[in-house]
Enzyme design. Sequence first.
Site, mmCIF file in Angstrom:
data_model
loop_
_atom_site.group_PDB
_atom_site.id
_atom_site.type_symbol
_atom_site.label_atom_id
_atom_site.label_comp_id
_atom_site.label_asym_id
_atom_site.label_seq_id
_atom_site.Cartn_x
_atom_site.Cartn_y
_atom_site.Cartn_z
ATOM 1 N N SER A 176 0.803 -1.228 0.000
ATOM 2 C CA SER A 176 0.000 0.000 0.000
ATOM 3 C C SER A 176 0.834 1.275 0.000
ATOM 4 O O SER A 176 0.854 2.041 0.972
ATOM 5 C CB SER A 176 -0.968 -0.041 1.175
ATOM 6 O OG SER A 176 -1.743 -1.206 1.061
ATOM 7 N N ARG A 191 7.036 6.558 -4.727
ATOM 8 C CA ARG A 191 7.651 7.141 -3.529
ATOM 9 C C ARG A 191 7.112 6.420 -2.317
ATOM 10 O O ARG A 191 5.975 5.939 -2.324
ATOM 11 C CB ARG A 191 7.316 8.627 -3.427
ATOM 12 C CG ARG A 191 5.837 8.920 -3.268
ATOM 13 C CD ARG A 191 5.573 10.403 -3.222
ATOM 14 N NE ARG A 191 5.141 10.901 -4.517
ATOM 15 C CZ ARG A 191 3.868 10.958 -4.913
ATOM 16 N NH1 ARG A 191 2.913 10.558 -4.124
ATOM 17 N NH2 ARG A 191 3.549 11.419 -6.103
ATOM 18 N N ASP A 229 -4.139 -1.459 -0.658
ATOM 19 C CA ASP A 229 -5.230 -1.762 0.281
ATOM 20 C C ASP A 229 -6.585 -1.194 -0.177
ATOM 21 O O ASP A 229 -7.633 -1.811 0.023
ATOM 22 C CB ASP A 229 -4.888 -1.310 1.714
ATOM 23 C CG ASP A 229 -4.395 0.133 1.816
ATOM 24 O OD1 ASP A 229 -4.418 0.850 0.793
ATOM 25 O OD2 ASP A 229 -3.984 0.537 2.921
#
Length: 496
Positions: A176, A191, A229
């Site tokens: 996630s 990132r 998620d």
Amino acid sequence: MSSRRGSTSVVLPSGQTLPSYTRSSEDDDGLPHATKKKMADHLRKYEALFTLTPQRMRIIVEAFKESLELGLAKHGQVVPMIPTYVFGWPSGKETGNYLAVDLGGTNLRVCLVTLQGDGKFEITQSKYRLSEEQKQEDGQKLFDFCAECLKAFIDSNIEAGVIGQDQVLPLGFTFSYPCSQDRIDHGVLIRWTKGFGAPNTEGHDVVAMFRQSLAKYSVPADVVALTCDTTGTLIASHYVNPKTRIACIFGTGCNAAYMERVGDIPKIAQLGIDPNAEMAINCEWGAFDSFEHENLPRTKYDITIDETSNKPGEQAFEKLISGRYLGEILRLIICELIDEGVLFLGQNTYKIEIPYSFDTAFLSLMESDPTDELLMIIGIFSHFFALETTLAERQFFRALAKLVARRAARLSACGIAAIVSKMGYLEEGCCVGADGSLYNKYPMFAERIHEGLQDIFGEKGKNIVTYHAEDGSGIGSAIVAAMTKARRDAGIYPNL
Ligand code: GLC
């Protein structure tokens, strides 16, 4: 010194235990304290800073919508709007055994999911807490840890006779963090978010890295799909509640996913996918307003959090909302009032001056304190920070917690409203599956989102209802793996 006696105790998510207090005597501890009047004056100042009017919210929604559109149109935008290669909704008929590995913000979870069809499933799982060091050490080591935990989990399930000796199970990997995907079993980390910083991972394909770790430990698992998620939550929630159109996570991080028409994702037009097909989009909306900071009402406390974070400028929306930051916002306000000589004069304040020492769970406990004397708040300040408080101060802290958390919920409503309005869901209404510690545990968080939606849309805002979603990172990931296997076996976009 007040006279107190502990009776019961509360266990915080961090595992710390907080004794709760049964008695207190007020204002007789000989310390200089802020008066009720003074605290009320301060509160007014913070109310002005943290309150979002309906009009301001509608302006934010418009800017949000533009960012969503831009992210769909072009690669590399602030809100990346990631095409996930999850094609359409589950049929509910998905069946079989799947592994799921969920590398979340706080824990690593490994699961064995048995999908039984008809929206039914069984799950067994093990959970491991991630240390702060693990979040910062070399990325490959982090994936090695995932592989080792999975191996131990599979071995114990083989021993128990649940998994066959030579079986290689399909695996859904819930990772996630924003990854740009060329196909479903690939994802280059754009990132790190949520305080992670493991080197040698940004710019790399995390599926390839995870596969390398699985091979190193000879783990019998085949990574079929990489999901986030939110995407998992979208799919798992729809599996049990087909009215679901959007999924959100309000936890350590904050994000949303929804289902888009492929024809409305211009940036992947060259792939030649049927424009009427549907694909889940992982918005990564936590990045909204990053870098430019043109649209969100940031206070100086938010700016301090941003500038002292490991990723200054990034995740601007998330930093105003998610559980990782709310406690810190409140702590910074308290520290300012300490420096101004308003709070805790004559007391030793070093404990509360430690960054991130004020857990968001404390805000939640403060808001749900049912006693007139606010005994829970006495407990938090004395037990964790060795600080004495008066009733006036405690009422002030509780009001502050409410301001900070209410702003977070109302901003969340802006994000939901942007998707609803972009997709035209308002008239017909829709369900929003939501998960995460903030949504599940923070008192009134859902109600405040709903109130925010009505402030934005008027009466019709009532058509948009959030509800506690199914476990997206475990069940959802398994369903996505099942859908992917079925799609590829059927020869539908087998390379995506
Ligand atoms: C962060 C991550 C995102 C995730 C969210 C909730 O925003 O970048 O991928 O969905 O946290 O966990």
